[in-house]
Design a protein around this motif. Structure first.
Motif, PDB file in Angstrom:
ATOM      1  N   HIS A 120       1.286 -45.370  -3.401  1.00 36.58           N
ATOM      2  CA  HIS A 120      -0.077 -44.843  -3.324  1.00 36.58           C
ATOM      3  C   HIS A 120      -0.151 -43.478  -3.990  1.00 36.58           C
TER       4      HIS A 120
ATOM      5  N   LEU B  46      -0.201 -44.039  -7.767  1.00 40.81           N
ATOM      6  CA  LEU B  46      -1.517 -44.463  -8.244  1.00 40.81           C
ATOM      7  C   LEU B  46      -2.492 -43.288  -8.260  1.00 40.81           C
TER       8      LEU B  46
ATOM      9  N   GLN C 242       2.433 -50.705 -10.286  1.00 34.84           N
ATOM     10  CA  GLN C 242       2.847 -49.518  -9.535  1.00 34.84           C
ATOM     11  C   GLN C 242       2.832 -49.772  -8.034  1.00 34.84           C
TER      12      GLN C 242
ATOM     13  N   LEU D  88      -2.877 -52.597  -3.467  1.00 35.83           N
ATOM     14  CA  LEU D  88      -3.893 -52.085  -4.385  1.00 35.83           C
ATOM     15  C   LEU D  88      -5.239 -51.929  -3.674  1.00 35.83           C
TER      16      LEU D  88
ATOM     17  N   TRP E 203      -5.308 -48.871  -1.452  1.00 33.84           N
ATOM     18  CA  TRP E 203      -5.545 -47.635  -2.210  1.00 33.84           C
ATOM     19  C   TRP E 203      -7.029 -47.505  -2.559  1.00 33.84           C
TER      20      TRP E 203
END
Length: 300
Positions: free
Chosen positions: A4, A7, A164, A212, A215
């Motif tokens: 996280h 990102l 990522q 994802l 996030w």
């Protein structure tokens, strides 16, 4: 979590690109252009992709590649890929020359994070007619992520490949490349598939997408990603997470379009018409929906 934070770092340092309702954008990812061998999963869809790409070029779209454009983990060298799919690269060159081409690298083309390598490989192509190397993408840039800012609604779309959020693919990219080239590529040429791939393993795919989406929710930030090969378009009121899908599905390719400030998930495939002729058909799978619906009002 570490992924996280990564990102967030990519988002905060990403180049900002403003666009308006007059602009048209198309996002593809996971094209996986290979060397036209049996292990080149893109080769079977190349004609569909070329047709779609020509459509977007003629209709004045800006083309955004959201990672894994070139399959460098499996094939390692770019020159055979350029030769195998020269027509594709010539069309991408037209986008670039018009200032309508953005390239985000993923885990399968991670080497493009190196500016010197980009200048040495991405900027050139071998001309089979003249037998000379020539400029393909002059002054070309690659990005780890990009933020597209919609002028009318104020909505920002964070475009990032998404590996990522997958610790295996992000932290052990080099090892994954060795395994793909030495082990899975020979088996794939015999018809077997890599079960460790996030696109083939539903549990890995779901874990990656969950990270994802977490996030996106935590940062109240709409995202366009790739990596999982799983096309995604959020339902109303749900997490604004979009996924382009891929260009290596056995029967079609998918992408995300933005036209007149509205967004949609689009599929291209070869299908027979009423006369029995095979044609490439574009169909909107979900959308179009106004970007304004994804605007975030900060909580106090």
């Amino acid at each position: 979590m570490a992924n996280h934070k990564l990102l967030t770092r990519i988002f905060e340092s990403a180049k900002r690109i403003e666009f308006s309702n007059r602009d048209r954008l198309v996002f593809f990812s996971d094209v996986h252009r290979g060397n036209n061998s049996w292990a080149d999963e893109f080769a079977r869809n190349e004609l569909i992709y070329l047709f779609a790409l020509q459509y977007y070029y003629d209709d004045k779209f800006t083309y955004v590649e959201v990672g894994d454009g070139d399959e460098l983990l499996k094939f390692k060298f770019i020159e055979p890929i350029r030769i195998a799919h020269e027509e594709v690269f010539r069309l991408l060159q037209k986008f670039h020359n018009k200032g309508r081409f953005y390239y985000i690298f993923g885990n399968h083309d991670y080497e493009y994070r190196n500016p010197e390598l980009v200048h040495r490989t991405l900027n050139h192509i071998f001309n089979m007619v003249t037998e000379e190397r020539e400029i393909l993408f002059d002054n070309f840039e690659t990005h780890e992520g990009l933020v597209f800012q919609h002028k009318e609604s104020g909505v920002e779309l964070f475009a990032v490949h998404g590996h990522q959020a997958d610790n295996l693919f992000h932290r052990l990219i080099w090892l994954n490349g060795v395994i793909l080239r030495l082990f899975w590529r020979p088996l794939q040429m015999l018809g077997l598939q890599d079960p460790s791939s996030v696109s083939a393993n539903i549990h890995k795919r779901e874990r990656t997408e969950e990270e994802l989406k977490k996030w996106v929710d935590e940062h109240h930030q709409p995202m366009i990603a790739g990596h999982t090969h799983h096309p995604q378009f959020p339902k109303r009121g749900k997490t604004p997470y979009f996924n382009t899908g891929s260009c290596v599905h056995p029967r079609w390719i998918t992408c995300i379009e933005i036209v007149k400030g509205e967004i949609a998930l689009v599929r291209w495939r070869i299908t027979p018409n009423k006369k029995g002729q095979l044609v490439v058909k574009r169909s909107v799978q979900k959308g179009f929906r106004p970007l304004a619906q994804f605007a975030h009002t900060p909580t106090v």
